[in-house]
Design a protein around this motif. Structure first.
Motif, PDB file in Angstrom:
ATOM      1  N   MET A 181       0.952  -1.214   0.117  1.00  0.00           N
ATOM      2  CA  MET A 181      -0.130  -0.116  -0.097  1.00  0.00           C
ATOM      3  C   MET A 181       0.991   1.472  -0.010  1.00  0.00           C
ATOM      4  O   MET A 181       1.582   1.560   1.064  1.00  0.00           O
ATOM      5  N   HIS A 182       1.175   1.967  -1.178  1.00  0.00           N
ATOM      6  CA  HIS A 182       1.976   3.070  -1.374  1.00  0.00           C
ATOM      7  C   HIS A 182       1.394   4.163  -0.625  1.00  0.00           C
ATOM      8  O   HIS A 182       0.148   4.291  -0.569  1.00  0.00           O
ATOM      9  N   GLY A 239       8.651  -6.815 -12.500  1.00  0.00           N
ATOM     10  CA  GLY A 239       7.357  -7.499 -12.649  1.00  0.00           C
ATOM     11  C   GLY A 239       7.624  -9.134 -12.548  1.00  0.00           C
ATOM     12  O   GLY A 239       6.803  -9.841 -11.691  1.00  0.00           O
ATOM     13  N   ALA A 240       8.339  -9.721 -13.037  1.00  0.00           N
ATOM     14  CA  ALA A 240       8.816 -11.226 -13.078  1.00  0.00           C
ATOM     15  C   ALA A 240       9.288 -11.572 -11.539  1.00  0.00           C
ATOM     16  O   ALA A 240       8.896 -12.520 -10.685  1.00  0.00           O
ATOM     17  N   LEU A 286      -4.299 -12.861 -11.652  1.00  0.00           N
ATOM     18  CA  LEU A 286      -3.521 -11.725 -11.379  1.00  0.00           C
ATOM     19  C   LEU A 286      -4.849 -10.907 -11.019  1.00  0.00           C
ATOM     20  O   LEU A 286      -5.745 -10.619 -11.957  1.00  0.00           O
ATOM     21  N   ARG A 287      -4.852 -10.271 -10.082  1.00  0.00           N
ATOM     22  CA  ARG A 287      -6.022  -8.904  -9.781  1.00  0.00           C
ATOM     23  C   ARG A 287      -5.322  -7.580  -9.914  1.00  0.00           C
ATOM     24  O   ARG A 287      -6.178  -6.815 -10.125  1.00  0.00           O
ATOM     25  N   ASN A 288      -4.202  -7.407  -9.423  1.00  0.00           N
ATOM     26  CA  ASN A 288      -3.633  -5.901  -9.750  1.00  0.00           C
ATOM     27  C   ASN A 288      -2.339  -6.089 -10.040  1.00  0.00           C
ATOM     28  O   ASN A 288      -1.381  -6.993  -9.292  1.00  0.00           O
ATOM     29  N   PHE A 289      -2.021  -4.954 -10.837  1.00  0.00           N
ATOM     30  CA  PHE A 289      -0.520  -4.916 -11.245  1.00  0.00           C
ATOM     31  C   PHE A 289      -0.131  -3.266 -11.146  1.00  0.00           C
ATOM     32  O   PHE A 289      -0.822  -2.640 -11.823  1.00  0.00           O
ATOM     33  N   GLU A 290       0.641  -2.832 -10.261  1.00  0.00           N
ATOM     34  CA  GLU A 290       1.276  -1.456 -10.109  1.00  0.00           C
ATOM     35  C   GLU A 290       2.556  -1.325 -10.593  1.00  0.00           C
ATOM     36  O   GLU A 290       3.396  -2.149  -9.551  1.00  0.00           O
ATOM     37  N   GLU A 317       9.325  -0.072  -9.341  1.00  0.00           N
ATOM     38  CA  GLU A 317       8.982  -1.012  -8.405  1.00  0.00           C
ATOM     39  C   GLU A 317       7.724  -1.440  -8.704  1.00  0.00           C
ATOM     40  O   GLU A 317       6.605  -0.883  -8.855  1.00  0.00           O
ATOM     41  N   VAL A 318       7.500  -2.928  -9.000  1.00  0.00           N
ATOM     42  CA  VAL A 318       6.091  -3.470  -9.216  1.00  0.00           C
ATOM     43  C   VAL A 318       5.558  -4.238  -8.268  1.00  0.00           C
ATOM     44  O   VAL A 318       6.365  -5.044  -7.332  1.00  0.00           O
TER      45      VAL A 318
END
Ligand code: KIV
Ligand code: ZN
Length: 525
Positions: A283-284, A492-493, A450-454, A467-468
């Protein structure tokens, strides 16, 4: 011994309970222990470590924190139900100081629509549970859930009854973030004036931020006599979150001339603790967040910079050093040695073991080879990501990506398992990230949703690290992972591999179940 104080506000941290209940914020046991250690160093008075009856995993983490963390009181939440109270008591038994926190809803809406229980029955349950908890522990807290929407007269009766039953702290939650400061001040004043034995106990406040007033409402309660504030790091929690610990503490400190009361918090630990929780939960912290946001001490306007150069007090009401933000512009690079690196890590507020420092130094050297200058944000990311990501069982040995406009993206990956086996897999996808994720899934032999990718940039500049954070779902549970690299496909990986490893560890330990985690509102009562 009970946490009592007449001359300071007790800080009750519920990051590991109410905070962890926020979607996507669940933590592993190891992460919870890291957070609990940081909370101890921050000198919070009480750590609510979890809700022991919610699941075997919750029980285990409350118990582990109770056994390992000395200093603050360790607390478990429990519904007003005999089994819950027994589980809470068993989980906190090993603590140096323990607390049991029982709750039941008191508002008409909850009484009629959720519990379908009469007023008298609720008081009876509350009194019985407080008495049962007192058989195990002297320090018992009672919460009247949805107190802010409960009529003053009935709430007064409830509070009086639980004090007579032996509660040493009575908490008045604004469960749905509905109240406003003037109204909450009146409610606390009413309780102070109308509950005969109220001065024998600590009156506590617990606010949610649905209307953005959790901190203001908590401070209004303190003004009216509350002496415990329940809060979370970065304000994480259900829906819009809880009262933010760093904001309420710094408001009390900065405006001591108004509140005439402070806390025991070591405020120089606020920033590092905020960064730790943000990195663990994914949580950024928004840049403009009060006290711990990146811009909290940045001055852009010329007129402000002019004032700041003359005297910082012209535009700064708090010193960055007081919350653990150092003003150093020191930039490290590939010629910086271990000594300079260690010094910077310590200045940033991290307390790392020699082994972790050595690992982090190696990561730093590798990064410094790829990047001209290594900033504080990079160092924070290195330290934060030196945790679970490395605990396997899988590591990426090689990752090759081929992508471009008009061509199909493909990824080839070589994965190593810590039993020394090696797997090579390849996949195509809608883009390089999807191709890499599919290749990893094939390699490990199971799929996740996958639900979220930031993606976020850790520092400024065109060679900044990305930062992923990914959130995935597997068997009804949410898992989150972080990865940092100057190459965002690789980041991401790494993030994906972190979630894969979390799941693989649960599968290998046989602790993966298909049931979703228990929720406090899936209540028996
Ligand atoms: O918001 C709330 O009412 C709670 C209680 C269980 C204290 O979290
Ligand atoms: Zn709450």
């Amino acid at each position: 011994m009970n946490e009592r104080s007449d001359d300071r506000v007790i800080i009750f941290d519920t990051t590991l309970r109410d905070g962890e209940q926020a979607p996507g914020c669940s933590m592993t046991l190891r992460e919870k222990l890291r957070v609990a250690t940081a909370l101890r160093d921050l000198r919070v008075d009480v750590i609510e470590a979890g809700f022991a009856a919610a699941s075997p995993g919750d029980f285990e983490s409350v118990q582990a924190i109770a056994e390992e963390i000395k200093g603050p009181a360790i607390c478990s939440l429990a519904r007003c139900h005999p089994d819950d109270v027994e589980k809470a008591a068993a989980a906190v038994k090993g603590a140096e100081k323990s607390r049991i926190h029982v709750f039941v809803a008191t508002s008409e809406i909850h009484r009629n629509l959720k519990l379908q229980m009469a007023k008298e029955e609720i008081i009876r349950r509350a009194v019985e549970s407080v008495k049962q908890a007192r058989e195990h522990c002297d320090d018992v807290e009672f919460s009247a859930e949805d107190a802010s929407r409960t009529d003053f007269g009935y709430l007064t009766e409830v509070v009086q009854a639980v004090i007579e039953a032996g509660a040493s702290t009575v908490n008045i939650p604004d469960t749905v973030g509905y109240t406003v400061p003037g109204e909450f001040y009146d409610l606390f004043s009413h309780l102070k004036q109308n509950v005969p034995n109220v001065d024998d106990i600590v009156l506590s406040v617990h606010c949610h931020d649905d209307l953005g007033m959790a901190v203001a409402n908590s401070l209004a309660a303190v003004n009216a006599g509350a002496r415990q504030v329940e809060c979370t790091i970065n304000g994480i929690g259900e829906r819009a979150g809880n009262c933010s610990l760093e904001e309420v503490v710094m408001a009390l400190k900065t405006r001591e001339n108004f509140f005439n009361i402070g806390t025991a918090i070591d405020t120089t630990r606020l920033y590092p603790t905020s960064r730790l929780v943000s990195s663990i939960t994914g949580m950024h912290v928004p840049r403009n967040k009060a006290v711990v946001g990146e811009n909290a001490f940045a001055h852009e306007a010329g007129i402000h910079q002019h004032g700041m150069l003359k005297d910082a007090s012209t535009y700064e009401i708090m010193k960055p050093e007081d919350v653990g933000v150092s003003r150093s512009n020191l930039v490290l690079g590939k010629h910086s040695g271990r000594h300079a690196f260690r010094e910077r890590v310590e200045q940033l507020g991290f307390d790392v073991s020699d082994d972790d420092l050595q690992r982090a130094f190696e990561d730093f050297k590798e990064l410094a080879d790829r990047k001209k200058e290594v900033f504080d944000g990079d160092i924070e990311a290195i330290i934060m990501n030196a945790g679970d990501a490395q605990s396997g069982p899988w590591t990426i040995d090689e990752l090759q990506i081929s992508a471009g406009s008009g061509s199909i993206a493909s990824a080839a990956v070589r994965l190593k398992h810590n039993d020394d086996s090696v797997v090579d897999e390849a996949a195509v996808g809608d883009g390089p990230v999807e191709a890499a994720f599919k290749a990893i899934e094939r390699g490990v032999g199971f799929e996740v949703q996958l639900r979220n990718f930031e993606v976020r940039s850790v520092t400024m500049g065109d060679d900044a690290q990305g930062e992923v954070t990914v959130t995935v779902e597997y068997n009804g549970h949410s898992y989150r992972g972080n990865g940092v690299s100057t190459d965002i496909v690789e980041a991401g990986a790494l993030a994906y591999l972190e979630v894969i490893n979390r799941i693989a560890r649960r599968r290998e330990a046989g602790t993966d179940t298909s049931a979703p985690p228990a929720n406090k509102d899936a209540a028996i009562i």
